[in-house]
Design a protein around this motif. Structure first.
Motif, short mmCIF file in Angstrom:
data_model
loop_
_atom_site.label_atom_id
_atom_site.label_comp_id
_atom_site.label_asym_id
_atom_site.label_seq_id
_atom_site.Cartn_x
_atom_site.Cartn_y
_atom_site.Cartn_z
N CYS A 152 -4.91 -2.47 9.97
CA CYS A 152 -6.30 -1.31 10.08
C CYS A 152 -5.19 -0.21 10.34
O CYS A 152 -4.99 0.02 11.81
N GLU A 158 0.72 -1.41 -0.36
CA GLU A 158 0.06 -0.34 -0.02
C GLU A 158 0.86 1.28 -0.05
O GLU A 158 -0.25 2.38 -0.14
N LYS A 183 -11.03 -2.72 14.96
CA LYS A 183 -10.38 -2.52 13.89
C LYS A 183 -9.05 -2.07 14.54
O LYS A 183 -7.51 -1.99 14.30
N CYS A 192 -9.69 7.72 11.41
CA CYS A 192 -10.28 6.44 10.62
C CYS A 192 -11.83 6.64 10.43
O CYS A 192 -12.08 7.13 11.48
N THR A 193 -12.21 5.95 8.87
CA THR A 193 -13.74 6.65 9.14
C THR A 193 -14.82 6.32 10.04
O THR A 193 -15.83 6.67 9.88
N THR A 196 -19.41 -0.96 6.56
CA THR A 196 -18.51 0.00 5.70
C THR A 196 -17.30 -0.98 6.59
O THR A 196 -15.88 -0.59 5.50
N ARG A 197 -16.53 -0.88 7.41
CA ARG A 197 -15.81 -1.96 7.47
C ARG A 197 -15.16 -3.48 6.92
O ARG A 197 -14.56 -3.37 6.77
N CYS A 223 -5.17 3.61 9.62
CA CYS A 223 -5.56 4.88 8.87
C CYS A 223 -4.85 5.80 9.93
O CYS A 223 -5.91 5.45 10.80
N HIS A 256 -14.16 -1.61 3.49
CA HIS A 256 -13.26 -1.43 3.73
C HIS A 256 -11.92 -2.36 3.85
O HIS A 256 -10.11 -2.32 3.94
N ARG A 276 -7.78 -6.34 1.25
CA ARG A 276 -6.68 -5.58 2.04
C ARG A 276 -7.18 -7.50 3.40
O ARG A 276 -6.19 -7.66 4.25
N TYR A 294 -16.44 -10.04 6.38
CA TYR A 294 -15.73 -9.78 5.37
C TYR A 294 -15.78 -10.62 4.47
O TYR A 294 -15.03 -9.97 3.69
#
Ligand code: SF4
Ligand code: SF4
Ligand code: SF4
Ligand code: SF4
Lengths: 260, 135
Positions: free
Chosen positions: A176, A94, A170, A181-182, A203-204, A178, A207, A211, A232
């Motif tokens: 994870c 990434e 998360k 985080c959204t 949403t998770r 970021c 994302h 990944r 997932y």
């Protein structure tokens, strides 16, 4: 098995190739992440099996990410299982703001036993950087067809309302990383509302498409016992088949505010 | 290069979840639930997960505050304790011991909680003792 990892780590530290070896350390009954810098300490290394197989694993790769950021000049060794190595490769690929590069990491890997690979539904229970153990068979779950996916998704949402917004999923996830985080935004997690809307978990899941390395650390950290890995996988499969996700989730029911 | 994970117990509620506080060069950077703690088996609630954030928060209170003329001002411990003791005496004399209540805490030791209820019952003379875990 453990001895081979210890020997390799000792070599790497003694030769000065790495500044520290990130792994797990056993002290009494407890197993914790540890950055070994003194070769003598390595005899306390643990693979992460406490009462059962792989029941004391930690997101070492996530920790490596933090350390690589804080110590941008250092080179690290890290103990990896198959899933840890996949997470490491994912973060390197990434190419984020963090200076975590392949040239700064030496992975020292070991294979998981078949029993654990079955329990994890793991596609590849060994890393490329294999130092200890044998390359055993993988046990990836079968792909479901579209109708099954929708039924499974509906069933899955029946379990989601146990979520207590701890964000352990998360926090424990090795990929994870970021800084913002959204999931923590107010719109995603309105205050005084339990459970959160299904969008939070959904949403998770989105994302995680492409990944997620299916290590299962999120599930291990979930106090509500929600089968997150299954979500997932379902969402990744739906996205992979180009099926629009809009409308797949049930409309959130208004919930009474939790009284605290 | 100094990274340490130190095993400790959550200060927030009476469950007593076990976790590691992670430090880099002596500064707190993270919390990891202990997978080997028999209490929480690698899980935490949202409060426990964020313990490392409040410890070093610049907004944390480090001195007693007393409201003077509508404003909270920093005062010494002596002044704060003298004021509280004086007010407790005054209120007890004017309205009786049952006009005072004591709220104990899950974040302090058993011994401190024992002392608080002892003070309520023996020194002030009331059974009005409650606890923050009655959420
Ligand atoms: S997901 Fe695979 S590599 Fe990871 S612990 Fe399970 S069996 Fe091992
Ligand atoms: S299984 Fe869970 S913790 Fe592991 S990579 Fe996927 S989302 Fe992250
Ligand atoms: S770990 Fe489980 S309970 Fe916590 S936020 Fe994630 S899904 Fe919800
Ligand atoms: S993590 Fe949450 S449940 Fe556990 S002791 Fe702390 S406040 Fe209590």
């Amino acid at each position: 098995m453990k001895q081979k990892i210890i020997e390799r780590a000792k070599e790497l530290l003694a030769s000065g190739e790495i500044g520290g070896f990130l792994a797990l350390k056993q002290e009494g009954m407890h197993i914790a992440p540890h950055l070994f810098t003194d070769p003598a300490e390595l005899d306390m290394l643990s693979l992460g099996d406490a009462q059962g197989l792989g029941d004391a694993r930690y997101p070492l790769v996530k920790l490596l990410y933090t350390l690589a950021e804080r110590f941008p000049q250092e080179k690290f060794g890290i103990m990896v299982r198959g899933c840890d190595e996949r997470a490491l490769n994912q973060l390197i690929k990434e190419d984020r703001s963090c200076p975590l590069r392949a040239s700064r990491v030496v992975a020292v890997g070991f294979a998981c036993p078949e029993e654990l690979a079955r329990a994890c539904e793991c596609a590849q229970p060994w890393p490329q950087a294999l130092v200890a153990g044998e390359k055993g068979p993988g046990f990836p779950p079968p792909e479901a067809d579209f109708a099954d996916l929708m039924t499974e998704l509906q069933q899955w949402f029946g379990e989601a309302d146990r979520c207590m917004k701890c964000l352990g999923c998360k926090n424990s996830c090795p990929v994870c990383v970021c800084h913002e985080c959204t999931l923590e935004e107010e719109a995603m997690l309105p205050q005084r509302q339990l459970p959160p809307t299904p969008n939070f978990l959904f949403t998770r899941a989105v994302h995680m498409v492409d990944r997620c390395v299916y290590c299962g650390l999120c599930e291990a950290a979930c106090p509500a016992g929600i089968p997150l890995k299954k979500l997932y996988r379902l969402v990744a499969q739906l996205v992979g088949q180009g099926i629009p996700l809009v409308g797949a989730a049930p409309r959130p029911q208004p919930q009474p505010a939790a009284t605290l | 290069m100094d990274y340490k994970s130190t095993l400790t117990v959550c200060p927030y509620c009476g469950c007593g979840c076990g976790f590691y506080l992670e430090t880099v060069n002596g500064k707190l950077v993270g919390t990891k639930p202990s997978a080997t703690s028999p209490v929480n088996n690698g899980k935490l609630c949202v409060k426990g997960w964020n313990v490392h954030e409040f410890v070093q928060s610049p907004r944390r209170l480090t001195n007693p505050l007393l409201r003077k003329g509508g404003e909270l001002v920093e005062v010494s411990w002596d002044e704060a304790l003298d004021y509280v003791a004086g007010e407790l005496r005054r209120i007890k004399a004017e309205h009786g011991p049952d006009s005072i209540a004591f709220l104990a805490s899950a974040k302090i030791t058993n011994e401190d909680n024992y002392l608080l209820q002892k003070f309520a019952r023996a020194a002030v003379g009331t059974n009005n003792v409650d606890h923050c875990a009655r959420l």
